[in-house]
Design a protein around this motif. Structure first.
Motif, short mmCIF file in Angstrom:
data_model
loop_
_atom_site.label_atom_id
_atom_site.label_comp_id
_atom_site.label_asym_id
_atom_site.label_seq_id
_atom_site.Cartn_x
_atom_site.Cartn_y
_atom_site.Cartn_z
N GLY A 53 -3.21 -9.03 -3.70
CA GLY A 53 -1.89 -9.33 -3.15
C GLY A 53 -0.86 -9.45 -4.24
O GLY A 53 0.27 -8.97 -4.12
N GLY A 54 -1.24 -10.10 -5.35
CA GLY A 54 -0.34 -10.21 -6.49
C GLY A 54 -0.05 -8.85 -7.10
O GLY A 54 1.08 -8.55 -7.49
N ALA A 55 -1.08 -7.99 -7.18
CA ALA A 55 -0.89 -6.65 -7.75
C ALA A 55 0.08 -5.84 -6.91
O ALA A 55 0.96 -5.15 -7.44
CB ALA A 55 -2.24 -5.94 -7.84
N SER A 56 -0.08 -5.89 -5.60
CA SER A 56 0.78 -5.08 -4.73
C SER A 56 2.21 -5.61 -4.70
O SER A 56 3.17 -4.84 -4.68
CB SER A 56 0.20 -5.00 -3.32
N PHE A 57 2.38 -6.94 -4.73
CA PHE A 57 3.72 -7.53 -4.84
C PHE A 57 4.39 -7.09 -6.14
O PHE A 57 5.57 -6.72 -6.16
CB PHE A 57 3.65 -9.04 -4.81
N ALA A 58 3.65 -7.15 -7.24
CA ALA A 58 4.22 -6.80 -8.54
C ALA A 58 4.59 -5.32 -8.58
O ALA A 58 5.65 -4.95 -9.12
CB ALA A 58 3.22 -7.13 -9.66
N ALA A 59 3.75 -4.47 -8.00
CA ALA A 59 4.06 -3.04 -7.96
C ALA A 59 5.30 -2.78 -7.12
O ALA A 59 6.14 -1.94 -7.48
CB ALA A 59 2.86 -2.26 -7.41
N GLU A 60 5.42 -3.49 -6.01
CA GLU A 60 6.61 -3.33 -5.17
C GLU A 60 7.85 -3.74 -5.94
O GLU A 60 8.88 -3.04 -5.91
CB GLU A 60 6.46 -4.17 -3.89
N ALA A 61 7.79 -4.85 -6.66
CA ALA A 61 8.93 -5.30 -7.45
C ALA A 61 9.26 -4.30 -8.56
O ALA A 61 10.43 -4.05 -8.86
CB ALA A 61 8.65 -6.67 -8.05
#
Length: 553
Positions: A53-61
């Protein structure tokens, strides 16, 4: 004769050709071959987060920050489903993003093998395109399409599943497709003339800017248009950095808890120009500011996705165009006479300034508003991130964004977004201070990414506003079921000690009088710093106390 390689090596070459320099993910056995291939591509750093979840949030940002697709790699099954929150955020925020998922071997499919998931079915409603690469020879084709799809029209997320044996197996050494630079729709000359005619007759125009596909240049063009023609500009939810908040035409955010004066102006406008956004549920105050399907106000809707024009609102004038192309075209035309609405713009700006400065002080020893004001004074040019929760309303109402992409926040209201987004911001802009505001409930959803911040010595200030409850849900609970508290109280750790356990600076603010001293010490820290701000539970919302909400005041 064409040489041979592996699917994983061909994939990494395609990513390199598209200028990818940062990948977020959690390593998994299903894409070990990709991790091996990345060893030969030092230009691409793999940022290992502590949860998908952290990886996908960071990629989105990262996609928001750069305008190019944020890249995320996760393993099959649980890894992929954990990453779904970032995909949903990218969809609703119109952010370019590509998630690569390691998949079970091709010979095992359709048996419900270990961690097998049908990703087309699972992600079909929250991604622009979902596909699986079964033949390594088609990797350049699929990757090229993924980049073009993620950035074309209304930007959004793409999912590509990668069977494990396809990645590790032999493949011909094919040339990588050139970097994707999708074309963008532009307005017709007749569209610009129609708009100019409508604005020329207006006395109460209002531009509302939002959506995806923006850039620093696009924001600069908006500022130029607003200044030249004297147009008032509001911004959709969590798009406040699309126009310098000190610009004389900026009149506030059209989002959650919209200022009553600005809501009234939207209802009274005789020409609304919706630029790039969709005026969804949150910006429209639950679809109450504009009638559906035909708004009472004349509506000009400019959007890069043809499917969005007329999807909810039937506009008076629909212009299929990217925001930047539209602004270039409108600025190429001669100026309009802004004198017709000069007083309208001036008074709207004055209302914005009064609303921001006239907020009541919150009860308790620490006022969240004072914390925001102090941080803004100490680091006014910081990149600010946050997730979801009532604490964020103080940030949205009091922070003045001066430049594009100094705000990273989820328009889909995802809790836990701020911490991973701050990682992406600090990695992309190590020269800038990053400030992450989070509630206690919000922070604990992704707080383990503090370990990632420490590992990379990122310059991030985490501010955890702790009132020991899920504040937004508690607010609604008190409104609808007064004094019947259920499931919204929290037991929290000592957040400062939690930060120190990771090797970060940890501090606490229990009294507003000590705020500046603690914040200055945190900002001077070498690496990430966390400050816990103890907030009185009575300070439940920006305008009303817990007791007032419970009493129905």
């Amino acid at each position: 004769m064409t040489g041979m390689t592996t699917g994983a090596r061909l994939l990494t070459e395609c990513l390199s050709a598209n200028g990818v320099d940062t990948i977020f993910g959690v390593p998994g056995e299903s894409f070990l071959a990709v991790l091996d291939a990345l060893v030969d591509h030092p230009e691409m750093r793999f940022i290992t987060t502590r949860h998908e979840g952290g990886a996908s949030f960071a990629a989105e940002a990262h996609g928001k920050l750069t305008g190019r697709p944020g890249i995320c790699f996760v393993t099959r099954g649980p890894g992929a489903t954990n990453a779904s929150i970032g995909l949903h955020t990218a969809q609703q925020d119109s952010t370019p993003m590509i998630v690569f998922i390691g998949q079970v071997g091709r010979s095992m499919m359709e048996r419900e093998a270990f961690q097998e998931v049908d990703y087309k079915a699972y992600f079909g409603s929250i991604a622009k395109w979902v596909a699986q690469i079964d033949d390594a020879r088609r990797i350049p084709e699929f990757v090229s399409r993924a980049f073009h799809t993620a950035m074309s029209g209304r930007p959004g997320p793409v999912v590509l599943a990668l069977p494990e044996d396809m990645l590790s197996g032999e493949a011909p050494q094919l040339p990588a497709a050139p970097a994707a630079h999708p074309g963008q729709p532009a307005p017709r000359p007749a569209d610009i003339e129609d708009l100019r005619e409508r604005l020329g007759k207006a006395e109460r125009p209002l531009v509302i800017a939002g959506g995806g596909g923006w850039s620093a240049r696009c924001a600069a063009l908006l500022a130029e248009w607003a200044k030249r023609d004297g147009l008032p500009v509001g911004t959709e939810l969590r798009c406040q950095d699309y126009l310098d908040n000190e610009h004389p035409s900026y009149v506030g955010d059209v989002g959650i808890g919209i200022a009553p004066d600005l809501a009234a102006r939207i209802r009274e406008s005789d020409c609304i120009v919706l630029l790039g956004g969709r005026m969804g549920e949150m910006p429209s105050s639950g679809y109450t500011l504009l009638d559906i399907p035909r708004p009472k106000q004349p509506l000009v809707h400019i959007h890069p996705g043809a499917e969005e024009l007329g999807r909810v609102y039937a506009p008076t004038l629909a212009i299929h165009s990217a925001s930047e192309a539209f602004l270039e075209a409108v600025l190429a035309a001669s100026p309009l006479d802004g004198g017709r609405w000069a007083e309208w713009t001036k008074s709207a700006r004055a209302e914005y300034e009064r609303a921001a400065e006239g907020l009541p002080r919150a009860p308790g020893a620490v006022d969240p508003g004072d914390i925001v004001r102090t941080v803004r004074r100490l680091v006014p040019d910081a990149i600010v991130t946050n997730g979801a929760g009532n604490y964020a309303t103080w940030v949205h109402k009091l922070w003045r964004h001066r430049a594009y992409r100094t705000q990273l926040a989820p328009t889909n209201g995802a809790m836990g977004y701020g911490v991973p987004a701050s990682l992406a911001a600090a990695l992309a802009h190590p020269e800038k201070q990053v400030v992450c505001f989070a509630g206690d409930g919000c922070f604990m959803m992704t707080g383990q990414e503090l370990a990632t911040a420490v590992r990379h010595r990122l310059k991030i200030l985490f501010l955890v506003m702790n009132n020991n409850m899920l504040g937004t849900i508690r607010m609604h609970q008190e409104r609808h079921y007064p004094a019947r508290v259920s499931a919204t109280e929290l037991t929290n750790p000592d957040f400062a000690a939690y930060a120190r356990a990771f090797g970060a600076f940890g501090g606490t603010i229990e009294d507003g009088k000590e705020a500046e001293t603690v914040l200055r010490e945190a900002l001077a820290a070498d690496g990430p710093a966390l400050v816990e701000v103890k907030v009185d539970p009575e300070a439940l919302s920006i305008r009303k106390t817990l007791s007032e909400i419970r009493a129905g005041a």
